[in-house]
Design an enzyme around this catalytic site. Sequence first.
Site, PDB file in Angstrom:
ATOM      1  CB  VAL A  15      -1.138   2.663   6.514  1.00  0.00           C
ATOM      2  CG1 VAL A  15      -2.661   2.804   6.584  1.00  0.00           C
ATOM      3  CG2 VAL A  15      -0.769   1.344   5.862  1.00  0.00           C
ATOM      4  CE  LYS A  96      -2.320  -7.137   8.516  1.00  0.00           C
ATOM      5  NZ  LYS A  96      -1.217  -6.256   8.062  1.00  0.00           N
ATOM      6  CB  VAL A 123      -9.309  -8.039   6.461  1.00  0.00           C
ATOM      7  CG1 VAL A 123      -9.516  -9.314   5.664  1.00  0.00           C
ATOM      8  CG2 VAL A 123      -9.300  -8.349   7.957  1.00  0.00           C
ATOM      9  N   GLY A 125      -6.475  -4.957   2.480  1.00  0.00           N
ATOM     10  CA  GLY A 125      -6.272  -3.614   1.942  1.00  0.00           C
ATOM     11  C   GLY A 125      -7.537  -2.888   1.563  1.00  0.00           C
ATOM     12  CB  ILE A 127     -10.946  -6.147  -0.749  1.00  0.00           C
ATOM     13  CG1 ILE A 127     -10.048  -6.243  -1.991  1.00  0.00           C
ATOM     14  CG2 ILE A 127     -12.197  -6.989  -0.936  1.00  0.00           C
ATOM     15  CD1 ILE A 127      -9.506  -7.629  -2.255  1.00  0.00           C
ATOM     16  N   GLY A 178       9.332  -2.901  -0.987  1.00  0.00           N
ATOM     17  CA  GLY A 178       8.607  -2.647   0.246  1.00  0.00           C
ATOM     18  C   GLY A 178       7.397  -3.538   0.449  1.00  0.00           C
ATOM     19  CD  GLU A 181       8.070  -5.047   6.936  1.00  0.00           C
ATOM     20  OE1 GLU A 181       9.153  -4.485   7.205  1.00  0.00           O
ATOM     21  OE2 GLU A 181       7.031  -4.429   6.654  1.00  0.00           O
ATOM     22  CG  ASP A 192      -0.463 -10.552   6.451  1.00  0.00           C
ATOM     23  OD1 ASP A 192      -0.481  -9.475   7.068  1.00  0.00           O
ATOM     24  OD2 ASP A 192      -1.127 -10.734   5.395  1.00  0.00           O
ATOM     25  CE  LYS A 196      -3.723  -9.014   5.703  1.00  0.00           C
ATOM     26  NZ  LYS A 196      -3.012  -8.835   4.417  1.00  0.00           N
TER      27      LYS A 196
END
Length: 393
Positions: A15, A96, A123, A125, A127, A178, A181, A192, A196
């Site tokens: 990122v 997050k 949250v 990506g 959006i 990728g 994980e 995850d 979020k």
Amino acid sequence: MSKKLTIGMFGFGVVGQGLYDIIKTKKLNLEIKKFVIKNAGKTRSLPAELFSTNPNDILNDPEINTVVELIDDADAAFEITKKALTSGKNVVSANKKMIATHLQELTALQQQHGTSLLYEGAVCGSIPIIRNLEEYYDNELLHSVSGIFNGSSNYILSKIFNENQSYDTALKKAQELGFAETDPTLDVGGYDPKFKLTIVASHAYGLFVNPDQILNLGIDRLDNTDIRYAKEKNLKIKLIPLAKEVSNSEVVLYVLPKFISKDSILFNVENENNGVLVKAAFADEQFFYGKGAGGHPTGSAVLSDITALRYDYRYEYKKHLDAQELRYTTNVDIKVYFRYTDENILENIAFKNISERFYGEDYKYVIGHLNLQEIIDKRELINQPGYFLAEIA
């Protein structure tokens, strides 16, 4: 006029690199002065003098007015964010777990010190759901917010249902690309999307809920028999987080696999894409769709937060002031499919009713209604190997 931002960035992974790639194509009134990274020996694409392993090179630099936090360690991210906000620096984060776990304290710190923490990139990506919940829906009565919040699990499910891959094969491919994980539990276990969901629910309903109190069951117990059942019924399975107002004073939150039909707009959200479905009293039903993972999609959300800070943008948390009558509840009945092996387990799970039973040579299932609190109480029993629970619409 926008003010100049002098940035210190923690982390320079996927990122961070994606964010830098976007920034260098723009003429923005900002400068990245220092990167703090964990691995000093790793070859970087930027001059070595820009990098440090000492957090204080950013946190104690009076010229740096903006901290961008893009590391994986939630505990370390919290300490960085807390110190930065306390010392008068604004923060942009994409962590997050850290935000979901400490949101109430972080909100208080912002109010106390007059600083701003923005986290759109944490949250879904690319959006822009947090900003929309804050601004577009600020006076709206929201019936529910749900969707597909995790690109890794959605990629796996897409390969299973569209290309007839096995769960193990699809997971391995997601790891190679990728998307997942080496230990994929955070994604396929539903943790995850739960983090979020916690953040989304806070901005949708003004509630601070500890994520440990929210049920999450993932797709890690999914079996070929469940897939066969879905295909026979012309359904797909998606991992769906849900925030829903169930009365004038109660909101329910949970993450469950769900059988969905072609009538659902989420049916065709595939691969690493995310989709957020907002149902409101006045705006009716609206849908947000986009890339939920990756350096550039998430980096674009982080950059949107950074550029907003040039104009002193802050989340107002107005709904938290009006949320005194709302509370989080687990007292709601859910229609579920439950596949099991040992018949005796049904004696230990308090179904409200059972509308269908199936006894096959290799598996058994029941369809009926369970109270959400019962699922939470019996989570370890329900989520053991050989068993799988999913919601049915």
